[in-house]
Enzyme design. Structure first.
Site, short mmCIF file in Angstrom:
data_model
loop_
_atom_site.label_atom_id
_atom_site.label_comp_id
_atom_site.label_asym_id
_atom_site.label_seq_id
_atom_site.Cartn_x
_atom_site.Cartn_y
_atom_site.Cartn_z
N ASP A 81 36.75 14.80 77.19
CA ASP A 81 38.17 14.47 77.16
C ASP A 81 38.63 13.70 78.39
O ASP A 81 39.80 13.67 78.72
CB ASP A 81 39.00 15.77 77.06
CG ASP A 81 38.60 16.62 75.87
OD1 ASP A 81 38.27 16.03 74.82
OD2 ASP A 81 38.60 17.86 75.98
N LYS A 84 37.36 8.13 78.28
CA LYS A 84 36.39 7.03 78.10
C LYS A 84 37.01 5.83 77.42
O LYS A 84 36.70 4.68 77.74
CB LYS A 84 35.19 7.53 77.28
CG LYS A 84 34.33 8.55 77.99
CD LYS A 84 33.13 8.95 77.15
CE LYS A 84 33.50 9.64 75.87
NZ LYS A 84 34.25 10.89 76.07
N GLY A 108 38.24 11.02 69.47
CA GLY A 108 39.50 10.29 69.55
C GLY A 108 39.67 9.65 70.92
O GLY A 108 39.56 10.34 71.93
N HIS A 109 39.90 8.34 70.94
CA HIS A 109 40.09 7.61 72.20
C HIS A 109 41.48 6.96 72.19
O HIS A 109 41.90 6.42 71.16
CB HIS A 109 39.00 6.56 72.37
CG HIS A 109 37.63 7.15 72.53
ND1 HIS A 109 36.49 6.39 72.58
CD2 HIS A 109 37.24 8.44 72.68
CE1 HIS A 109 35.45 7.19 72.74
NE2 HIS A 109 35.88 8.43 72.80
N GLN A 291 32.27 12.02 73.13
CA GLN A 291 32.03 13.37 73.59
C GLN A 291 31.40 13.39 75.00
O GLN A 291 31.42 12.37 75.68
CB GLN A 291 31.17 14.15 72.58
CG GLN A 291 31.85 14.48 71.28
CD GLN A 291 31.62 13.44 70.21
OE1 GLN A 291 30.60 12.77 70.17
NE2 GLN A 291 32.57 13.31 69.30
#
Length: 522
Positions: A81, A84, A108-109, A291
Site C-alpha cells: 500500500d 507504487k 489498486g493504484h 502488492q
C-alpha cells in the site's frame, strides 16, 4: 515399446583437399547447401524485419530511443500500500514503455495530478499500467498479469477522457491469463468458508487465486485462446468440472467472454518479443509491480499471501525480460505500517494511534474500500524487504501524515516469548509470537504539505529520513508529502534525482545536511 531413435544426417564437411567438389544440380533449388551457414543471412534479415515490425508501434508512440536508457522497476517494502502507482506515474515521462508486471485487478493504484487547465484529477487503475496519462508512453499489460476483461474495458472507458490516444497506446500480452466470472464465484465461496478449503485469507474476492489455480493446472484461458472457439469451450468445461460448478456456468461464461473477445484480440501481441526488442533497441522501460514482498506466494507469510509472485523475480517471469537489465530498483515505503486482509501484523495498533493514522491517512483500500489495519513503521520488516529485493533507492511516502506527532515510533526488531531478540522472518506462526521493539524519534509538529524543496523539510523530518536510510542501508531518495504528482520532495544528491524529468528535478536546490555519509547498518 520406446520410439525408435532418429538422427539427423550430419552437415557435409568441406571437400577434401585435392579433390574436386561434386557437381551441383542448380536446377534443383531444394538441394541443401554444403555451407552450414548459408541460411544465416536470410534468417537474420527475417529476424530484423520482425523486430522492426514490433518496434513500429513504439516508434510511432514515443519516437526514437532516448540518448540514455533506463530500465526501472517500482516495488514495495511493505504489504503493497506504499504508493507504487503514484511513483510509477512520476517516473513515466522518463521512459517510453510502462509495463504492468504481475497480479490482477485485486491491486489498486491511485494517481492524483493537475491538468493543464489547473483542474485536479484522480485516476484509479487496477490493470492499466500507471503513467499512461503522459503522451508518448506505450502501455503494456505483460504475460504475468491476470486480466479480467470486464475490468479492463471499464478502466479504458473511464481513462479515455484523461489519457490521450489510450486505445492506440495499449498492448496486452497474448499469453496473459483471463479471470472469468467462475473464478470470482469460487473465490467468494472459499472466502465465505464454503469451498473445499475453508481457510479465510481475506482476499479481495476478485478471482485471482482460482485463476492462478487454473493456470497452474494447465486449464487456464489465455488471451490468445480467444481465437479458438472449440478450445475455449473445452477449457471452460474443464474449469467447471474441476471447481465443482453447475454445468450451466459453461454457456454463461462463454456468453460473457464474447463481448470482450474482439477488443482483447485487437490489442494482443507477443509482449515478450516486444519488450526485449524495446530493451535491445535502447528504449527506456518502466516496470510496475503490484502488492508487496510479504505477500509473495513463494517467500511471503504463507498462507496469508497472494497467489502471484510479487518480489523482484516477478520481472523475469512476468515479462520475459532478463532481470539483470534492470538498473534501478525503486522501493516505496510508507512512513507507517498498513495492511488489508488477514495475517500477521506485529506493529498493528487497534486503539487511538491506529484510528488516527487511518483517519488522517485515508487508509481505505483502492480496490475494495476496506479499512486498512494501521500501526507504527516496522523497519525490521522493511529491512528484510530491502535485502530481499536489493533496492537501489527508497521513496518514503505519506511523510505528511506524521505531521503533528510529538514523537514517532519505529520498530527496529522483535522480542520473542523467551526474551530473546528476533528479526523479521516471513513466517506466520513466528510473527504471531513477536512483540515490537520500538525506538522513538522526535516529531516535527509542523506542516510539511505544500513544501516545494527537500531542504525545506523540518530538521526532525530530515533526521527521520536519515534514520530510515541508515537502518536499511539504502538511500532514501525522496519523501512524499501528499497524494499529487507535485507532492514529492527529491534529494538532489540521490541517484533517483537523475530519473525524474524536468521540471520536477530542475527546480530542486542543493539539499543541506541530507546524510549522504556512508551508511552503517545497525
Amino acid at each position: 515399446m520406446p520410439d525408435e531413435e532418429t538422427t539427423a544426417p550430419p552437415c557435409p564437411g568441406p571437400p577434401s583437399i585435392g579433390r574436386p567438389a561434386p557437381p551441383r544440380d542448380d536446377a534443383d533449388e531444394r538441394a541443401p547447401s554444403r555451407d552450414p551457414r548459408a541460411l544465416w543471412p536470410a534468417l537474420g534479415t527475417s529476424r530484423q524485419a520482425r523486430r522492426a515490425t514490433l518496434l513500429d508501434q513504439l516508434a510511432r508512440t514515443a519516437g526514437p530511443p532516448p540518448p540514455r536508457q533506463h530500465i526501472t522497476w517500482v516495488g514495495d517494502l511493505q504489504q503493497g500500500d506504499g504508493g507504487k502507482g503514484a511513483m510509477t506515474d512520476r517516473l513515466a515521462p522518463a521512459h517510453q514503455v510502462a509495463v504492468r508486471v504481475q497480479g490482477g485487478d485485486n491491486a489498486g493504484h491511485t494517481t492524483v495530478f493537475r491538468s493543464a487547465e489547473g483542474e485536479e484529477h484522480t485516476l484509479k487503475n487496477h490493470l492499466l499500467p500507471s503513467g499512461l496519462r503522459h503522451p508518448g508512453v506505450l502501455g503494456v499489460i505483460a504475460n504475468g498479469v491476470l486480466v479480467n476483461p470486464q475490468t479492463l474495458a471499464e478502466e479504458i472507458a473511464s481513462f479515455a477522457p484523461h489519457v490521450p490516444a489510450l486505445r492506440r497506446r495499449l498492448v496486452v500480452s497474448d499469453r496473459a491469463h483471463l479471470v472469468l466470472p467462475l473464478h470470482r464465484l469460487v473465490d467468494g465461496r472459499q472466502e465465505s468458508g464454503g469451498g473445499r478449503c475453508s481457510d479465510v485469507i481475506g482476499t479481495t474476492r476478485r478471482g485471482i487465486g482460482p485463476a492462478n489455480v487454473s493456470k497452474a493446472n494447465r486449464i487456464g484461458i489465455r488471451v490468445r485462446d480467444l481465437r479458438d472457439p472449440d478450445l475455449l469451450r473445452r477449457r471452460i468445461e474443464q474449469n467447471v468440472r474441476f471447481f465443482g460448478l453447475p454445468s450451466g456456468r459453461v454457456d454463461a461464461d462463454l456468453d460473457w467472454l464474447a463481448a470482450y473477445r474482439d477488443p482483447l484480440l485487437s490489442r494482443s501481441a507477443d509482449t515478450v518479443a516486444l519488450l526485449n526488442a524495446a530493451a535491445d533497441g535502447g528504449y527506456s522501460v518502466l516496470l510496475e509491480g503490484a502488492q508487496g514482498p510479504v505477500l509473495d506466494v513463494e517467500h511471503g507469510t504463507y498462507p496469508y499471501v497472494t497467489t502471484s509472485p510479487t518480489a523482484f523475480y516477478s520481472v523475469t517471469s512476468g515479462t520475459g525480460l532478463d532481470g539483470s537489465l534492470v538498473s534501478h530498483r525503486i522501493g516505496v515505503l510508507k512512513a507507517y505500517q498498513t495492511m488489508v486482509g488477514n495475517g500477521p501484523f506485529v506493529t498493528e495498533d487497534a486503539g487511538e494511534l491506529g484510528d488516527r493514522l487511518r483517519r488522517t491517512g485515508e487508509e481505505f483500500g483502492t480496490t475494495t474500500g476496506r479499512s486498512r489495519r494501521c500501526g507504527w513503521l516496522d523497519l525490521a520488516h522493511a529491512r528484510w524487504a530491502a535485502g530481499f529485493n536489493r533496492y537501489t533507492s527508497v521513496v518514503l511516502t505519506k511523510l505528511d501524515i506524521l505531521d503533528g506527532f510529538e514523537r514517532i515510533g519505529v520498530c527496529v526488531g522483535y522480542q520473542l516469548p523467551d526474551g530473546e531478540y528476533g528479526e523479521f522472518e516471513p513466517d506466520h506462526a513466528y510473527l504471531e509470537r513477536c512483540r515490537p521493539l520500538y525506538c522513538w524519534l522526535p516529531g516535527w509538529r509542523r506542516r510539511t504539505r505544500g513544501l516545494t524543496r527537500y531542504d525545506q523539510l523540518p530538521p526532525e523530518a530530515l533526521g527521520f529520513l536519515r534514520y530510515v536510510a541508515d537502518f536499511l542501508g539504502v538511500e532514501v531518495a525522496a519523501a512524499g508529502i501528499g497524494p499529487a504528482d507535485r507532492d514529492l520532495l527529491v534529494d538532489p544528491a540521490a541517484r533517483l534525482a537523475g530519473l525524474l524529468p524536468a521540471p520536477a528535478a530542475a527546480g530542486l536546490l542543493r539539499a543541506v545536511g541530507t546524510g549522504r555519509e556512508k551508511r552503517t547498518n545497525p
